[in-house]
Motif scaffolding. Structure first.
Motif, PDB file in Angstrom:
ATOM      1  N   GLU A   1      45.194  39.494  36.893  1.00 55.15           N
ATOM      2  CA  GLU A   1      46.156  39.862  37.923  1.00 55.15           C
ATOM      3  C   GLU A   1      45.635  41.096  38.657  1.00 55.15           C
ATOM      4  O   GLU A   1      44.850  41.874  38.103  1.00 55.15           O
ATOM      5  CB  GLU A   1      47.525  40.183  37.317  1.00 55.15           C
ATOM      6  CG  GLU A   1      48.255  38.977  36.796  1.00 55.15           C
ATOM      7  CD  GLU A   1      49.635  39.315  36.255  1.00 55.15           C
ATOM      8  OE1 GLU A   1      50.466  38.398  36.205  1.00 55.15           O
ATOM      9  OE2 GLU A   1      49.881  40.485  35.877  1.00 55.15           O
TER      10      GLU A   1
ATOM     11  N   SER B   1      46.749  44.380  41.688  1.00 53.31           N
ATOM     12  CA  SER B   1      47.842  45.151  42.262  1.00 53.31           C
ATOM     13  C   SER B   1      47.268  46.222  43.185  1.00 53.31           C
ATOM     14  O   SER B   1      46.211  46.783  42.904  1.00 53.31           O
ATOM     15  CB  SER B   1      48.651  45.819  41.142  1.00 53.31           C
ATOM     16  OG  SER B   1      49.618  46.704  41.666  1.00 53.31           O
TER      17      SER B   1
ATOM     18  N   THR C   1      50.179  40.426  41.094  1.00 55.75           N
ATOM     19  CA  THR C   1      50.072  39.034  41.534  1.00 55.75           C
ATOM     20  C   THR C   1      48.835  38.414  40.904  1.00 55.75           C
ATOM     21  O   THR C   1      47.874  39.113  40.559  1.00 55.75           O
ATOM     22  CB  THR C   1      49.967  38.922  43.070  1.00 55.75           C
ATOM     23  OG1 THR C   1      48.827  39.666  43.509  1.00 55.75           O
ATOM     24  CG2 THR C   1      51.223  39.446  43.745  1.00 55.75           C
ATOM     25  N   ASP C   2      48.865  37.085  40.768  1.00 54.35           N
ATOM     26  CA  ASP C   2      47.698  36.373  40.257  1.00 54.35           C
ATOM     27  C   ASP C   2      46.544  36.528  41.242  1.00 54.35           C
ATOM     28  O   ASP C   2      46.737  36.447  42.453  1.00 54.35           O
ATOM     29  CB  ASP C   2      47.996  34.883  40.083  1.00 54.35           C
ATOM     30  CG  ASP C   2      49.072  34.621  39.041  1.00 54.35           C
ATOM     31  OD1 ASP C   2      49.194  35.422  38.097  1.00 54.35           O
ATOM     32  OD2 ASP C   2      49.788  33.607  39.176  1.00 54.35           O
TER      33      ASP C   2
END
Length: 146
Positions: free
Chosen positions: A63, A65, A72-73
């Motif tokens: 993930e 950020s 988020t993936d």
């Protein structure tokens, strides 16, 4: 030019501590400020449960950020190695005994400042699967003094 002093050209960071998880877990946040990329290395041991496609399996994902709090993936295009999983950002999908007891790796190639490994467990694992994930930052803008 190839940097021969690789021990100082990379920084190892904790991903997921060696454990035998039976539930989902998020790895430690890796701050890539001042670095170009991150390598995730996951050693998955022999599962203590009988894995089965579609009902009892493990997915290892990455993930990203921009702020270290909203995750988020990762898009598959931003990973060097991917696997077909239920989400994007999957680099290992383990659902048979032939897929455990293996080292899985992927390199993050995106532009977000923060990344982390994610363990997703689907189905009821009663005994778990031993694993550990190490995150290594590479491509330091400035190498530390030796």
């Amino acid at each position: 030019m190839f940097e021969k002093d690789i021990i100082h050209a990379q920084i190892a960071a904790k991903g997921l501590i060696a454990a035998i998880p039976t539930v989902d877990a998020n790895g430690a946040t890796v701050d890539l400020q001042g670095y170009q990329t991150c390598l995730f290395s996951a050693y998955v041991g022999a599962s203590l449960d009988t894995l089965a496609a579609g009902t009892l399996y493990i997915e290892l994902e990455v993930e990203e950020s921009t702020d270290g709090s909203t995750w988020t993936d990762v898009a598959d295009a931003d990973l060097s190695d991917t696997a077909s999983g239920t989400n994007t950002g999957c680099f290992a999908y383990i659902d048979t005994a032939g897929q455990d007891d293996t080292l899985y790796q992927t390199q993050y190639k995106g532009s977000a400042r923060y990344v982390r490994a994610v363990l997703n467990v689907t189905g009821t694992q009663t005994l778990g699967t031993p694993l550990t994930i190490v995150s290594q930052k590479f491509g330091a803008a400035t190498l530390p003094a030796v």
